[in-house]
Scaffold this motif. Structure first.
Motif, PDB file in Angstrom:
ATOM      1  N   SER A 196     -21.915  13.742  62.326  1.00 16.19           N
ATOM      2  CA  SER A 196     -21.047  12.588  62.066  1.00 16.19           C
ATOM      3  C   SER A 196     -20.629  11.911  63.366  1.00 16.19           C
ATOM      4  O   SER A 196     -20.438  12.572  64.396  1.00 16.19           O
ATOM      5  CB  SER A 196     -19.797  13.025  61.293  1.00 16.19           C
ATOM      6  N   PRO A 197     -20.481  10.590  63.359  1.00 10.46           N
ATOM      7  CA  PRO A 197     -20.110   9.862  64.578  1.00 10.46           C
ATOM      8  C   PRO A 197     -18.747  10.307  65.112  1.00 10.46           C
ATOM      9  O   PRO A 197     -17.878  10.728  64.350  1.00 10.46           O
ATOM     10  CB  PRO A 197     -20.063   8.401  64.115  1.00 10.46           C
ATOM     11  N   PRO A 198     -18.534  10.201  66.430  1.00 17.52           N
ATOM     12  CA  PRO A 198     -17.222  10.521  66.996  1.00 17.52           C
ATOM     13  C   PRO A 198     -16.185   9.516  66.510  1.00 17.52           C
ATOM     14  O   PRO A 198     -16.481   8.348  66.282  1.00 17.52           O
ATOM     15  CB  PRO A 198     -17.450  10.398  68.512  1.00 17.52           C
ATOM     16  N   ARG A 199     -14.954   9.987  66.378  1.00 20.31           N
ATOM     17  CA  ARG A 199     -13.880   9.146  65.861  1.00 20.31           C
ATOM     18  C   ARG A 199     -12.878   8.748  66.940  1.00 20.31           C
ATOM     19  O   ARG A 199     -11.968   7.961  66.667  1.00 20.31           O
ATOM     20  CB  ARG A 199     -13.179   9.860  64.707  1.00 20.31           C
ATOM     21  N   THR A 200     -13.002   9.318  68.101  1.00 20.22           N
ATOM     22  CA  THR A 200     -12.121   8.956  69.210  1.00 20.22           C
ATOM     23  C   THR A 200     -12.940   8.891  70.499  1.00 20.22           C
ATOM     24  O   THR A 200     -14.057   9.416  70.575  1.00 20.22           O
ATOM     25  CB  THR A 200     -10.988   9.992  69.400  1.00 20.22           C
ATOM     26  N   ARG A 229     -19.038  14.620  73.348  1.00 18.98           N
ATOM     27  CA  ARG A 229     -20.390  14.588  72.771  1.00 18.98           C
ATOM     28  C   ARG A 229     -21.442  14.369  73.848  1.00 18.98           C
ATOM     29  O   ARG A 229     -22.518  14.964  73.806  1.00 18.98           O
ATOM     30  CB  ARG A 229     -20.475  13.502  71.706  1.00 18.98           C
ATOM     31  N   GLU A 245     -13.676  12.387  71.732  1.00 20.89           N
ATOM     32  CA  GLU A 245     -14.809  13.001  71.045  1.00 20.89           C
ATOM     33  C   GLU A 245     -16.128  12.457  71.579  1.00 20.89           C
ATOM     34  O   GLU A 245     -17.109  13.198  71.725  1.00 20.89           O
ATOM     35  CB  GLU A 245     -14.707  12.757  69.533  1.00 20.89           C
ATOM     36  N   TYR A 292     -23.199   6.443  67.980  1.00 17.06           N
ATOM     37  CA  TYR A 292     -22.935   6.786  66.582  1.00 17.06           C
ATOM     38  C   TYR A 292     -24.045   7.627  65.957  1.00 17.06           C
ATOM     39  O   TYR A 292     -23.894   8.100  64.822  1.00 17.06           O
ATOM     40  CB  TYR A 292     -22.775   5.508  65.748  1.00 17.06           C
TER      41      TYR A 292
END
Length: 219
Positions: free
Chosen positions: A189-193, A200, A196, A212
């Motif tokens: 899943s894509p990073p949200r912050t 990554r 993150e 993403y």
């Protein structure tokens, strides 16, 4: 403006919500859907017994039952025919094609289950349940719905693939892309912050194509 009267339309079950429970007669006796809690359930409807496309589907599911068993899947068939019709039909399949049907078929004469799951589509068939399929997880949550036209049989390979994909997603908290098969890379899943995202970029286990879009191979 004229408004549409929706009072006669059933409320369809929704993904990621509890699958409607029911109790029904089957070729294996009386069952409740909740009897299968702890197992995955693949429940599929067919328009009528003694029809050619449905016969191929039942033989297809029956032949692959060991694979479904290995995935902790309970198969359930359904149509609005009677128990006696179901028994006569599976007996005919055994005699004519040499294929035993080793899983229950629900007799839904009053269409209770068919209506609970939105299987009655008047424009497709006035007195029959359409060709629909539902996958329910061990917690009783509806995870997938597929509706097919009357003329087209289901692809058993795809149903097995989807079960494996759902189980993989649950176990590893990942996603699976188009045409995914076991041992293929999975999607993270894509990073949200921004933190993150920074973490990554340092993760050597990931194949990062863009911020993403990252994949990894499960060990």
């Amino acid at each position: 403006m004229e408004t549409m009267d929706t009072t006669s339309y059933p409320t369809l079950p929704r993904l990621n919500e509890p699958a409607p429970d029911f109790e029904a007669d089957t070729t294996f006796g009386r069952v409740r859907l909740s009897d299968y809690r702890g197992k995955w359930v693949v429940m599929y409807s067919h328009p009528a017994d003694f029809t050619p496309v449905c016969t191929t589907e039942f033989m297809g599911f029956a032949a692959r039952k060991p694979e479904f068993d290995a995935l902790n899947v309970q198969l359930l068939g359904l149509s609005i025919d009677s128990i006696f019709s179901h028994i006569a039909w599976v007996n005919a399949i055994s005699e004519k094609f040499g294929q035993v049907t080793p899983f229950p078929i629900i007799a839904d004469l009053d269409m209770h289950v068919s209506r609970l799951y939105g299987m009655i589509h008047p424009k497709a068939a006035t007195t029959q349940a359409v060709r629909a399929l539902f996958i329910i997880d061990p917690e009783g949550i509806l995870r997938l719905m597929i509706y097919y036209p009357m003329t087209t049989g289901r692809n058993i390979d795809e149903i097995i693939r989807v079960v494996k994909a759902l189980q993989t997603a649950d176990q590893y908290h990942v996603n699976t892309g188009a045409n995914w098969q076991p041992n293929d890379p999975v999607i993270v899943s894509p990073p949200r912050t921004m933190d993150e995202l920074a973490a990554r970029k340092k993760d050597s286990t990931l194949n990062i194509k863009d911020w993403y879009f990252s994949t990894k191979t499960l060990q």
